[in-house]
Write a protein that holds these residues in place. Structure first.
Motif, PDB file in Angstrom:
ATOM      1  N   ASP A  64       0.866  -1.173   0.000  1.00 41.36           N
ATOM      2  CA  ASP A  64       0.000   0.000   0.000  1.00 41.36           C
ATOM      3  C   ASP A  64       0.910   1.231   0.000  1.00 41.36           C
ATOM      4  O   ASP A  64       0.979   1.984   0.969  1.00 41.36           O
ATOM      5  CB  ASP A  64      -0.909  -0.010   1.225  1.00 41.36           C
ATOM      6  N   ASN A  65       1.618   1.406  -1.118  1.00 36.58           N
ATOM      7  CA  ASN A  65       2.726   2.360  -1.138  1.00 36.58           C
ATOM      8  C   ASN A  65       2.622   3.356  -2.295  1.00 36.58           C
ATOM      9  O   ASN A  65       3.639   3.709  -2.900  1.00 36.58           O
ATOM     10  CB  ASN A  65       4.062   1.611  -1.210  1.00 36.58           C
ATOM     11  N   LEU A  66       1.404   3.775  -2.596  1.00 37.70           N
ATOM     12  CA  LEU A  66       1.234   4.757  -3.656  1.00 37.70           C
ATOM     13  C   LEU A  66       2.034   6.023  -3.351  1.00 37.70           C
ATOM     14  O   LEU A  66       1.966   6.572  -2.259  1.00 37.70           O
ATOM     15  CB  LEU A  66      -0.249   5.120  -3.808  1.00 37.70           C
ATOM     16  N   TRP A 104     -12.556   1.914 -11.869  1.00 37.42           N
ATOM     17  CA  TRP A 104     -12.426   3.287 -12.362  1.00 37.42           C
ATOM     18  C   TRP A 104     -13.182   4.275 -11.474  1.00 37.42           C
ATOM     19  O   TRP A 104     -14.286   3.988 -11.000  1.00 37.42           O
ATOM     20  CB  TRP A 104     -12.969   3.377 -13.790  1.00 37.42           C
ATOM     21  N   GLY A 105     -12.604   5.463 -11.285  1.00 34.41           N
ATOM     22  CA  GLY A 105     -13.292   6.540 -10.582  1.00 34.41           C
ATOM     23  C   GLY A 105     -13.199   6.440  -9.073  1.00 34.41           C
ATOM     24  O   GLY A 105     -12.333   5.766  -8.519  1.00 34.41           O
ATOM     25  N   THR A 106     -14.106   7.130  -8.403  1.00 38.47           N
ATOM     26  CA  THR A 106     -14.135   7.137  -6.946  1.00 38.47           C
ATOM     27  C   THR A 106     -15.236   6.222  -6.436  1.00 38.47           C
ATOM     28  O   THR A 106     -16.065   5.737  -7.196  1.00 38.47           O
ATOM     29  CB  THR A 106     -14.365   8.567  -6.417  1.00 38.47           C
ATOM     30  N   GLU A 107     -15.241   5.998  -5.137  1.00 36.23           N
ATOM     31  CA  GLU A 107     -16.195   5.072  -4.539  1.00 36.23           C
ATOM     32  C   GLU A 107     -17.636   5.533  -4.787  1.00 36.23           C
ATOM     33  O   GLU A 107     -17.960   6.708  -4.649  1.00 36.23           O
ATOM     34  CB  GLU A 107     -15.945   4.968  -3.031  1.00 36.23           C
ATOM     35  N   GLY A 108     -18.480   4.595  -5.168  1.00 39.47           N
ATOM     36  CA  GLY A 108     -19.881   4.911  -5.401  1.00 39.47           C
ATOM     37  C   GLY A 108     -20.232   5.188  -6.841  1.00 39.47           C
ATOM     38  O   GLY A 108     -21.407   5.237  -7.200  1.00 39.47           O
ATOM     39  N   GLN A 109     -19.231   5.381  -7.683  1.00 42.68           N
ATOM     40  CA  GLN A 109     -19.500   5.635  -9.096  1.00 42.68           C
ATOM     41  C   GLN A 109     -19.740   4.318  -9.843  1.00 42.68           C
ATOM     42  O   GLN A 109     -19.127   3.302  -9.540  1.00 42.68           O
ATOM     43  CB  GLN A 109     -18.334   6.386  -9.739  1.00 42.68           C
ATOM     44  N   LYS A 110     -20.650   4.374 -10.804  1.00 44.05           N
ATOM     45  CA  LYS A 110     -20.933   3.235 -11.674  1.00 44.05           C
ATOM     46  C   LYS A 110     -20.427   3.572 -13.073  1.00 44.05           C
ATOM     47  O   LYS A 110     -20.714   4.651 -13.591  1.00 44.05           O
ATOM     48  CB  LYS A 110     -22.436   2.938 -11.710  1.00 44.05           C
ATOM     49  N   ASN A 111     -19.712   2.653 -13.652  1.00 42.77           N
ATOM     50  CA  ASN A 111     -19.056   2.938 -14.920  1.00 42.77           C
ATOM     51  C   ASN A 111     -19.613   2.108 -16.069  1.00 42.77           C
ATOM     52  O   ASN A 111     -19.885   0.917 -15.911  1.00 42.77           O
ATOM     53  CB  ASN A 111     -17.552   2.669 -14.787  1.00 42.77           C
ATOM     54  N   VAL A 112     -19.774   2.761 -17.201  1.00 47.76           N
ATOM     55  CA  VAL A 112     -20.179   2.103 -18.439  1.00 47.76           C
ATOM     56  C   VAL A 112     -19.081   2.357 -19.460  1.00 47.76           C
ATOM     57  O   VAL A 112     -18.792   3.507 -19.808  1.00 47.76           O
ATOM     58  CB  VAL A 112     -21.525   2.635 -18.955  1.00 47.76           C
ATOM     59  N   GLY A 204      -9.000   9.397  -5.943  1.00 46.06           N
ATOM     60  CA  GLY A 204      -9.497   8.463  -6.940  1.00 46.06           C
ATOM     61  C   GLY A 204      -8.512   7.344  -7.217  1.00 46.06           C
ATOM     62  O   GLY A 204      -8.897   6.185  -7.385  1.00 46.06           O
ATOM     63  N   MET A 205      -7.222   7.682  -7.259  1.00 41.99           N
ATOM     64  CA  MET A 205      -6.211   6.658  -7.515  1.00 41.99           C
ATOM     65  C   MET A 205      -6.143   5.652  -6.375  1.00 41.99           C
ATOM     66  O   MET A 205      -6.046   4.433  -6.611  1.00 41.99           O
ATOM     67  CB  MET A 205      -4.843   7.319  -7.726  1.00 41.99           C
ATOM     68  N   ARG A 206      -6.195   6.132  -5.151  1.00 35.63           N
ATOM     69  CA  ARG A 206      -6.124   5.214  -4.010  1.00 35.63           C
ATOM     70  C   ARG A 206      -7.313   4.251  -4.010  1.00 35.63           C
ATOM     71  O   ARG A 206      -7.159   3.058  -3.747  1.00 35.63           O
ATOM     72  CB  ARG A 206      -6.064   5.987  -2.696  1.00 35.63           C
ATOM     73  N   HIS A 207      -8.500   4.783  -4.299  1.00 42.41           N
ATOM     74  CA  HIS A 207      -9.681   3.916  -4.352  1.00 42.41           C
ATOM     75  C   HIS A 207      -9.537   2.903  -5.474  1.00 42.41           C
ATOM     76  O   HIS A 207      -9.782   1.696  -5.278  1.00 42.41           O
ATOM     77  CB  HIS A 207     -10.943   4.752  -4.558  1.00 42.41           C
ATOM     78  N   GLY A 208      -9.128   3.355  -6.643  1.00 45.46           N
ATOM     79  CA  GLY A 208      -8.995   2.455  -7.772  1.00 45.46           C
ATOM     80  C   GLY A 208      -7.984   1.355  -7.523  1.00 45.46           C
ATOM     81  O   GLY A 208      -8.230   0.179  -7.829  1.00 45.46           O
ATOM     82  N   PHE A 209      -6.844   1.694  -6.943  1.00 43.45           N
ATOM     83  CA  PHE A 209      -5.810   0.698  -6.689  1.00 43.45           C
ATOM     84  C   PHE A 209      -6.255  -0.303  -5.622  1.00 43.45           C
ATOM     85  O   PHE A 209      -5.916  -1.486  -5.695  1.00 43.45           O
ATOM     86  CB  PHE A 209      -4.515   1.380  -6.265  1.00 43.45           C
TER      87      PHE A 209
END
Length: 223
Positions: A64-66, A104-112, A204-209
């Protein structure tokens, strides 16, 4: 028929380390009963498992070293992060529709994902639906693809950043059971770069990773 005496696993570990076991366990002088050997095998196996699980725990904590670096005099952002997975799996998670849609994106987002053509000249397009009803559309084009070592793409948003060109280079270096990931994002100006950093890019990057870590664990179990 007399049942053999059950000996605790700890006793067998002591015997393995040079301490004597109950004398009745030996079938004859210098010969061990079969279940002594059996339990010794499992004691040694469990010791190895303990060591392996400890190593995995330490590895997970270390990965966990971003790190995000925005040099003062260059319009770039450099991000690095390690993954406890082979490079081929990390590449798959970052380039296949069903996986990208999850992280992709931040928590709670839905992606198409309406386009994800991973080849030079191929287009990509992602509609990200936020909980508040807003829709953010990300678009770009792959400029270079060398699986599983590297891809370069352009990054933009529909109806935003007109006339701006953001080019990102993503590289993947395998080192044993770990993949070292690095992205370099090139902006038109330092002001553009600083605006992106201030927009919450790191969150956003931390959530995605973190979601990628879950995906990689799932894929590793299926392999």
């Amino acid at each position: 028929m007399q049942r053999p005496k059950v000996i605790a696993l700890s006793d067998y570990r002591r015997q393995r380390d040079g301490e004597a076991l109950h004398p009745k366990l030996g079938q004859a002088a210098g010969t061990e009963h079969w279940f002594v050997l059996y339990w010794r095998y499992w004691a040694e196996s469990l010791d190895r498992l303990d060591a392996y699980l400890t190593k995995l725990k330490e590895l997970k904590m270390a990965l966990d070293n971003l790190k995000i670096d925005a040099p003062a005099n260059e319009p770039i952002v450099i991000a690095t992060r390690d993954f406890a997975a082979p490079r081929a799996l990390v590449w798959k998670v970052m380039t296949q529709r069903e996986h990208v849609a999850r992280w992709w994106g931040t928590e709670g987002q839905k992606n198409v994902i309406t386009a994800l053509d991973v080849r030079p000249g191929g287009k990509w397009r992602i509609e990200s639906h936020a909980a508040d009803g807003n829709v953010y559309i990300f678009v770009g084009e792959y400029r270079e693809v060398s699986e599983p070592e590297k891809f370069v793409w352009t990054f933009g948003m529909e109806n935003m950043f007109f006339g701006k060109t953001l080019v990102e280079t993503h590289t993947f270096e395998e080192d044993g059971a770990v993949t070292h990931y690095k992205s370099v994002s090139n902006y038109d100006s330092i002001e553009d770069r600083d605006g992106m950093v201030a927009s919450g890019m790191e969150k956003g990057m931390r959530h995605g990773f973190a979601v990628m870590d879950q995906l990689l664990a799932e894929l590793a179990q299926e392999a």
